[in-house]
Design an enzyme around this catalytic site. Structure first.
Site, mmCIF file in Angstrom:
data_model
loop_
_atom_site.group_PDB
_atom_site.id
_atom_site.type_symbol
_atom_site.label_atom_id
_atom_site.label_comp_id
_atom_site.label_asym_id
_atom_site.label_seq_id
_atom_site.Cartn_x
_atom_site.Cartn_y
_atom_site.Cartn_z
ATOM 1 C CG ASN A 148 36.069 54.093 -20.705
ATOM 2 O OD1 ASN A 148 35.938 53.866 -21.895
ATOM 3 N ND2 ASN A 148 37.248 54.384 -20.162
ATOM 4 C CE LYS A 195 43.891 66.765 -19.843
ATOM 5 N NZ LYS A 195 43.572 65.342 -19.808
ATOM 6 C CE LYS A 219 36.080 34.924 -8.934
ATOM 7 N NZ LYS A 219 35.275 33.753 -9.152
ATOM 8 C CG PHE A 222 39.808 62.986 -29.152
ATOM 9 C CD1 PHE A 222 41.144 63.018 -29.535
ATOM 10 C CD2 PHE A 222 38.835 62.895 -30.139
ATOM 11 C CE1 PHE A 222 41.499 62.957 -30.878
ATOM 12 C CE2 PHE A 222 39.181 62.828 -31.472
ATOM 13 C CZ PHE A 222 40.521 62.859 -31.845
ATOM 14 C CG ASP A 253 40.316 60.563 -15.360
ATOM 15 O OD1 ASP A 253 41.184 60.625 -16.256
ATOM 16 O OD2 ASP A 253 39.218 61.145 -15.427
HETATM 17 N N1 CTP Z 1 43.827 61.674 -21.044
HETATM 18 C C1 CTP Z 1 45.071 61.084 -20.867
HETATM 19 N N2 CTP Z 1 45.388 60.513 -19.682
HETATM 20 C C2 CTP Z 1 44.517 60.486 -18.665
HETATM 21 C C3 CTP Z 1 43.237 61.072 -18.819
HETATM 22 C C4 CTP Z 1 42.924 61.648 -20.028
HETATM 23 O O1 CTP Z 1 45.865 61.108 -21.790
HETATM 24 N N3 CTP Z 1 44.853 59.902 -17.521
HETATM 25 C C5 CTP Z 1 43.517 62.332 -22.321
HETATM 26 C C6 CTP Z 1 42.414 61.643 -23.117
HETATM 27 O O2 CTP Z 1 42.959 60.663 -23.981
HETATM 28 C C7 CTP Z 1 41.793 62.804 -23.865
HETATM 29 C C8 CTP Z 1 41.988 63.979 -22.943
HETATM 30 O O3 CTP Z 1 43.038 63.612 -22.043
HETATM 31 O O4 CTP Z 1 42.474 63.096 -25.069
HETATM 32 C C9 CTP Z 1 40.794 64.385 -22.143
HETATM 33 O O5 CTP Z 1 40.288 63.274 -21.449
HETATM 34 P P1 CTP Z 1 39.065 63.388 -20.462
HETATM 35 O O6 CTP Z 1 38.870 62.065 -19.794
HETATM 36 O O7 CTP Z 1 37.909 64.020 -21.149
HETATM 37 O O8 CTP Z 1 39.578 64.479 -19.445
HETATM 38 P P2 CTP Z 1 40.375 64.420 -18.136
HETATM 39 O O9 CTP Z 1 41.619 65.162 -18.346
HETATM 40 O O10 CTP Z 1 40.513 63.025 -17.627
HETATM 41 O O11 CTP Z 1 39.429 65.293 -17.190
HETATM 42 P P3 CTP Z 1 38.048 64.921 -16.464
HETATM 43 O O12 CTP Z 1 37.978 63.419 -16.384
HETATM 44 O O13 CTP Z 1 38.176 65.590 -15.160
HETATM 45 O O14 CTP Z 1 36.973 65.503 -17.329
#
Ligand code: CTP
Length: 402
Positions: free
Chosen positions: A215, A346, A294, A328, A284
């Site tokens: 990302n 969380k 590759k 965040f 995620d």
């Molecule tokens: N986070 C994490 N581990 C993951 C996903 C997210 O520690 N696998 C943490 C991020 O660092 C951030 C928070 O969770 O502090 C929220 O991340 P975000 O990507 O906005 O939310 P998700 O929990 O992944 O939910 P969604 O993608 O469904 O919005």
């Protein structure tokens, strides 16, 4: 009197540049001195036209420096280096558009500008200039650039300027400048004895050895938080995904690539942390069928099977004892609703949420804005500002409540 010697043992280099407000520098020296500070004054050639060095020499009790080849501290030392090392802080007041712009470009062509370049201590500018000069986009961009690097600015005030114009650009009140310097020193120690864990940047989920899903997170927000905490005396562990920005100084940096690697490193460091700022944009999902070699483009279509990565923050929420967790969230819609849901699910103490669909905030931008929610139900709106300023605000808001 309680506050009389709040600056005792503090070495301040006061840089004075050529503006009409230079006469106020005498008052700044006098007031800082009354707070117990040691002051050495450096003047630019133009500043000499506005105030006599003798006044400042008498008030500071030290020689005034205004030329690289005069007034040596020690015959065998170079002024700009010894002044740069001696300073606990450099205050430039008044700071003209010229000195700000020179600092932004790294120009070092006189004693003051070389000292600014040579010091590793904090440099604080108190600008004073004509309104139109201050609002000139070049000057504004130079100020924003320097702020992003950690240089600080004491905002000027609005009023009638020496040129007769009305507007911003009046040197901040001397009392406010002195207070800023005092607060700065309080700030440099208020996190000593604290251990802070920060995650930053994106993660990469490899499809094959040379391709990955990721990302656009730049890591700026997390790096700024890590830097601010380190400057306030904290021991900082920074777990960073791949970024192209310069890491902050004075932190323990651990580089990782995948969400799994980030999970392992964060879990290892978590027991010694008191505050966790989880600003990384963690992938995620990881690729389940990652190719060993590759991939070749032999087929017209291709399917990737993804599997959920561990939710690092959720796991910290499950394991936490008395640690403070700051999450965040980057959202594109219903930002408040999603943020509050994450705060609860969380088991967080704070969550900062921003709308990444905005032009002036979020991924890859130098500025950011958002809302900080607390477990107790507070809602703090944080307007658009540089990521560094925002980092200061977030850290302030968290410290205020713990
Ligand atoms: N986070 C994490 N581990 C993951 C996903 C997210 O520690 N696998 C943490 C991020 O660092 C951030 C928070 O969770 O502090 C929220 O991340 P975000 O990507 O906005 O939310 P998700 O929990 O992944 O939910 P969604 O993608 O469904 O919005």
């Amino acid at each position: 009197m309680k506050n009389s010697y709040q600056l005792s043992n503090k070495n301040i280099v006061l840089g004075i540049t050529g503006g009409i407000a230079a006469y106020k520098a005498a008052d700044i020296v006098s007031k800082l001195k009354k707070e117990g500070a040691q002051i050495k004054v450096v003047m630019t050639k133009n500043a000499l036209n506005f105030i006599n060095p003798l006044t400042l020499e008498t008030l500071s009790g030290n020689p005034v420096y205004y030329d690289t080849f005069e007034h040596r501290l020690n015959a065998w030392e170079i002024d700009h280096i010894s002044l740069a090392k001696w300073a606990d802080v450099m205050l430039i007041a008044p700071a003209t558009a010229n000195i700000i712009s020179k600092a932004r470009c790294g120009i070092a062509d006189d004693l003051l500008s070389t000292t600014i370049m040579a010091t590793t201590s904090k440099v604080i500018f108190a600008p004073a200039m004509n309104t139109n000069m201050l609002h000139n986009p070049i000057v504004q961009s130079n100020i924003a650039y320097l702020k992003d690097l950690g240089y600080e600015f004491i905002s000027s005030e609005s009023g009638i300027l020496a040129c007769g114009d009305f507007g911003d650009g009046k040197l901040a009140k001397v009392d406010d400048i002195v207070k800023y310097v005092k607060d700065f020193f309080l700030r440099t120690t208020d996190m000593s004895n604290m251990n802070v864990l920060v995650t930053a940047g994106p993660t990469r989920e490899y499809i094959d050895p040379v391709r990955y899903i990721s990302n656009p997170s730049s890591g700026k927000m997390g790096y700024s938080i890590a830097q601010v905490c380190a400057e306030r005396g904290a021991t900082v562990d920074l777990v960073s995904g791949p970024t192209h920005i310069t890491p902050p100084t004075g932190v323990n940096l651990y580089r990782v690539e995948t969400a799994r690697e980030m999970y392992d490193k964060v879990m290892e460091l978590f027991p010694r942390a008191q505050i966790v700022f989880k600003s990384a944009a963690v992938g995620d999902y990881g690729v389940e069928n990652k190719a060993k070699h590759k991939l070749k483009k032999t087929k017209d279509t291709m399917e990737l099977k993804l599997k959920k990565n561990p939710d690092i923050l959720k796991e910290l929420g499950n394991q936490k004892t008395n640690q403070i967790l700051v999450g965040f969230a980057a959202e594109t819609r219903d930002i408040e609703e999603y943020a509050l849901k994450k705060l609860q699910e969380k088991n967080l103490d704070f969550i900062f949420v921003n709308d990444v669909s905005r032009e002036d905030a979020g991924f890859e931008r130098d500025t950011n804005a958002g809302i900080l929610f607390t477990r107790e139900g507070d809602r703090v709106e944080l307007p658009v500002q540089t990521k560094r300023e925002l980092a200061c605000r977030i850290v302030d808001e968290v410290l205020k409540r713990i």
